[in-house]
Design a protein around this motif. Structure first.
Motif, PDB file in Angstrom:
ATOM      1  N   SER A 207       0.823  -1.215   0.000  1.00  0.00           N
ATOM      2  CA  SER A 207       0.000   0.000   0.000  1.00  0.00           C
ATOM      3  C   SER A 207       0.856   1.263   0.000  1.00  0.00           C
ATOM      4  O   SER A 207       0.462   2.295  -0.552  1.00  0.00           O
ATOM      5  N   SER A 208       2.047   1.178   0.589  1.00  0.00           N
ATOM      6  CA  SER A 208       2.922   2.353   0.672  1.00  0.00           C
ATOM      7  C   SER A 208       3.645   2.655  -0.632  1.00  0.00           C
ATOM      8  O   SER A 208       4.235   3.719  -0.792  1.00  0.00           O
ATOM      9  N   TYR A 389       6.576   6.061   6.401  1.00  0.00           N
ATOM     10  CA  TYR A 389       5.638   6.585   5.403  1.00  0.00           C
ATOM     11  C   TYR A 389       5.197   7.999   5.777  1.00  0.00           C
ATOM     12  O   TYR A 389       5.089   8.880   4.909  1.00  0.00           O
ATOM     13  N   GLN A 405      -5.134  10.500   2.231  1.00  0.00           N
ATOM     14  CA  GLN A 405      -4.120   9.606   1.672  1.00  0.00           C
ATOM     15  C   GLN A 405      -3.495   8.719   2.759  1.00  0.00           C
ATOM     16  O   GLN A 405      -3.304   7.515   2.559  1.00  0.00           O
ATOM     17  N   PHE A 409      -3.910   4.753   3.064  1.00  0.00           N
ATOM     18  CA  PHE A 409      -2.760   3.842   3.084  1.00  0.00           C
ATOM     19  C   PHE A 409      -2.914   2.801   4.193  1.00  0.00           C
ATOM     20  O   PHE A 409      -2.725   1.594   3.974  1.00  0.00           O
ATOM     21  N   GLY A 413      -3.734  -1.049   3.329  1.00  0.00           N
ATOM     22  CA  GLY A 413      -2.657  -1.955   3.706  1.00  0.00           C
ATOM     23  C   GLY A 413      -3.130  -3.052   4.638  1.00  0.00           C
ATOM     24  O   GLY A 413      -2.761  -4.228   4.473  1.00  0.00           O
TER      25      GLY A 413
END
Length: 650
Positions: A207-208, A389, A405, A409, A413
């Protein structure tokens, strides 16, 4: 006709409605599963067996919810029936796991005894596990479970090593469910404690955007060589594959990018597919995560995970280095050109922008080596990843943690991690049934005796038999399931014959992983061939040849534990070096190139050098080094003369 049309429209409406509801529930349940497991690391307050029960309830629920979601535009009456069946199995899974959770103390108090309700609930749970594995892995794994259950009941009618007294159906069902063994055994425990956390870590990495970073850094590292595209596949797939735990999933994710890039550089489609499948399969044996297999191994043999990962490192590096050498020799022989400069990312820029993504991996390795538990190491790895992140994005936006955002994430994730964990949990539960029946019936000990008898207690023969059985199982069931199955049957035989326990289990695990590139199934090569639009059989055979060092390495480290970093430093260095030289010569022999094309005699000498190198010893080492120096030295001198002659003509 109008009536059937109306009924069809109603079916389509029902299908879409069920799919829409399931599509909304699935991410919520997946998110809750990940949050629960992370919370359980921070506040471990639930009994381990209850924790396994909750883990299984989450996993089975996700499998059946996923099955209700329509993933394409094709609708049929079968889809509606399948959705209704999924709802029924979802209810069965929840009812059976809830019964075990609520009646946990009573089940413990009457251990060895069962009630009629216990039998019914156990039967329902077995059906739910069977259907979940069928939907995620096909018919072979649930078929193996069914055969083992039939064997547990009808074994009294079988001859020879398969004969046993037989169990009544109620006792057999209770033994693998409500007795809190079988399904709730070691394998599911590893899934509920170790594997799920690394799946969550992998989901957060994905996801990152770290997955794309690893591929980009691989291109930056190897892109300027003639084999740049292939080296990117080897390095990138190795980095990603170690974390995601599935060779096939790795091919499907990284292969869509690396295979077209290799084809564009000149590699034949079948060869590009073979490179990707070999590199992705290697991720299963590459520390630090080793496709979650190291965690199951640690749970079975009681060896600390950190030791397993460290001991497995030299052989894994040899696998990848020799693969990289093979593809580079191919590029030199065919005259391929490096990737154009515009396709090669700038290393400094990459590290400046995304280099933080290496920190979570390094942190996990340091924590494990320092003695921190696997669960806490994985949890802290997730925390450090989230912090990295935040830091990466807060440079541009100080209020980043408040943005959609960031929360997207986290949400995506955690969902992705639970998605990966659900299929592994189903397979672990199924394999728990099989292994428990093998132990109950005495089949495990009988097979141990059979292998010893058939091999005549000759270690090499026993190893070859074990290799064949492992690859056979590995072709049809997940890598971890194949490893558990064969380790429970043949592991003790090899240990009794004098082989080191850790070496034996790594031996079995290697071949369970390598089944992904072994014809006639070769599931990783199958997916790669589809992406490459190449002939499947040619791709799988080429993958087997490219991955041949992986097939040889287990025999090498079983007989020479220095390859597992066991022994004094001098012997470790000597054997690692001679083994590497041998594998290098094997690559040269197959590709027919070093500094220039090998002639027939040079190829034969390289083959002899390879055999001597992969069987370390004083005499064989001397022969290996002499041949190596003569052939490689001659190749180098002739290539220099050729270059001078060409430059002189110019």
């Amino acid at each position: 006709m109008p009536g059937s049309f109306i009924n069809k429209r109603k079916d389509l409406g029902m299908e879409n409605k069920i799919s829409k509801i399931a599509g909304k529930i699935f991410p919520v349940v997946a998110f809750a599963m990940s949050v629960y497991h992370l919370w359980q690391v921070m506040m471990p307050s639930i009994d381990p067996t209850k924790h396994m029960d909750i883990h299984l309830a989450f996993a089975l629920s996700l499998v059946f919810l996923s099955a209700m979601i329509i993933k394409d535009d094709k609708h049929s009456g079968r889809t509606c029936l399948s959705q209704i069946a999924s709802i029924c199995f979802l209810i069965m899974a929840l009812v059976s796991t809830a019964y075990i959770f609520v009646n946990f103390n009573a089940l413990l108090n009457r251990a060895g005894r069962y009630t009629g309700m216990d039998t019914i609930i156990g039967f329902i749970l077995i059906l739910a596990v069977l259907e979940a594995t069928r939907r995620t892995y096909g018919l072979l794994l649930p078929g193996l479970v069914v055969i083992s259950l039939l064997y547990g009941h009808f074994g009294k009618y079988l001859p020879g090593i398969f004969h046993h007294a037989g169990y009544s159906w109620p006792r057999l069902i209770a033994s693998v469910t409500t007795y809190l063994y079988g399904i709730f055994g070691t394998v599911l425990n590893v899934s509920a404690t170790y594997i799920v956390l690394f799946m969550i870590f992998g989901g957060l990495l994905e996801s990152s955007g770290a997955g794309q970073f690893f591929i980009n850094i691989a291109i930056a590292l190897g892109g300027k060589t003639r084999s740049g595209a292939a080296q990117a596949a080897v390095i990138g797939s190795g980095l990603v594959g170690s974390i995601n735990g599935s060779a096939v999933a790795n091919v499907a994710s990284t292969g869509t990018f690396t295979i077209p890039m290799m084809k564009d550089r000149g590699y034949e489609p079948y060869y590009a597919g073979a490179i990707e499948s070999v590199a992705s399969t290697g991720g299963m044996i590459m520390p630090p995560v080793m496709g979650v297999g190291a965690f199951i191994m640690a749970g079975i043999i009681g060896v600390p995970y950190a030791k397993i990962a460290l001991c497995a490192l030299p052989a894994a590096l040899m696998y990848y280095v020799t693969t990289g050498i093979s593809v580079h020799m191919r590029a030199l022989r065919c005259g391929f050109k490096p990737l154009p400069d515009e396709m090669i990312p700038d290393k400094k820029k990459l590290m400046k922008e995304d280099g933080l993504f290496f920190l979570p991996l390094l942190a996990i390795i340091i924590l494990l080596i320092s003695g921190t538990s696997v669960m806490r190491s994985a949890f802290l790895g997730c925390v450090i990843l989230v912090i990295c992140y935040i830091v990466k994005n807060s440079v541009r936006n100080p209020k980043f943690v408040l943005t959609r955002q960031f929360w997207g994430f986290l949400y995506n994730g955690l969902i992705s991690g639970a998605k990966s964990a659900m299929t592994v949990a189903a397979a672990c539960a199924a394999m728990g049934i099989v292994t428990q029946i093998f132990v109950m019936t005495g089949l495990a000990m009988n097979i141990v005796f059979f292998i010893k008898t058939l091999s005549g207690s000759v270690g090499l023969v026993a190893l070859i038999l074990t290799m064949a059985v492992t690859i056979l199982f590995g072709m049809g069931v997940p890598t971890t399931a194949a490893y558990v199955l064969v380790a429970s049957l043949a592991g003790s035989v090899l240990v009794e014959l004098g082989f080191d326990k850790l070496a034996v289990h790594l031996f079995i695990y290697y071949y369970a992983a390598l089944a992904n590139i072994t014809p006639p199934v070769a599931s990783a090569a199958l997916v790669a061939s589809k992406i490459a639009k190449a002939d499947y059989f040619k791709t799988s055979v080429t993958a087997t040849r490219l991955g041949l060092p992986g097939f040889i390495l287990p025999f090498m480290f079983v007989y020479h534990q220095e390859l597992l970093l066991q022994g004094n430093i001098i012997s470790i260095v000597a054997i690692v070096f001679s083994s590497f030289v041998g594998l290098f010569c094997m690559c040269a022999c197959f590709e027919g190139f070093v500094f220039r094309k090998l002639n027939v005699i040079e190829r034969i000498l390289m083959a002899v050098c390879a055999v001597c190198g992969i069987w370390p010893g004083t005499k064989t080492d001397i022969i290996c080094y002499v041949i190596f120096i003569v052939v490689i030295g001659g190749q180098y001198m002739q290539s220099r003369k050729l270059k001078r002659a060409v430059s002189g003509q110019r």
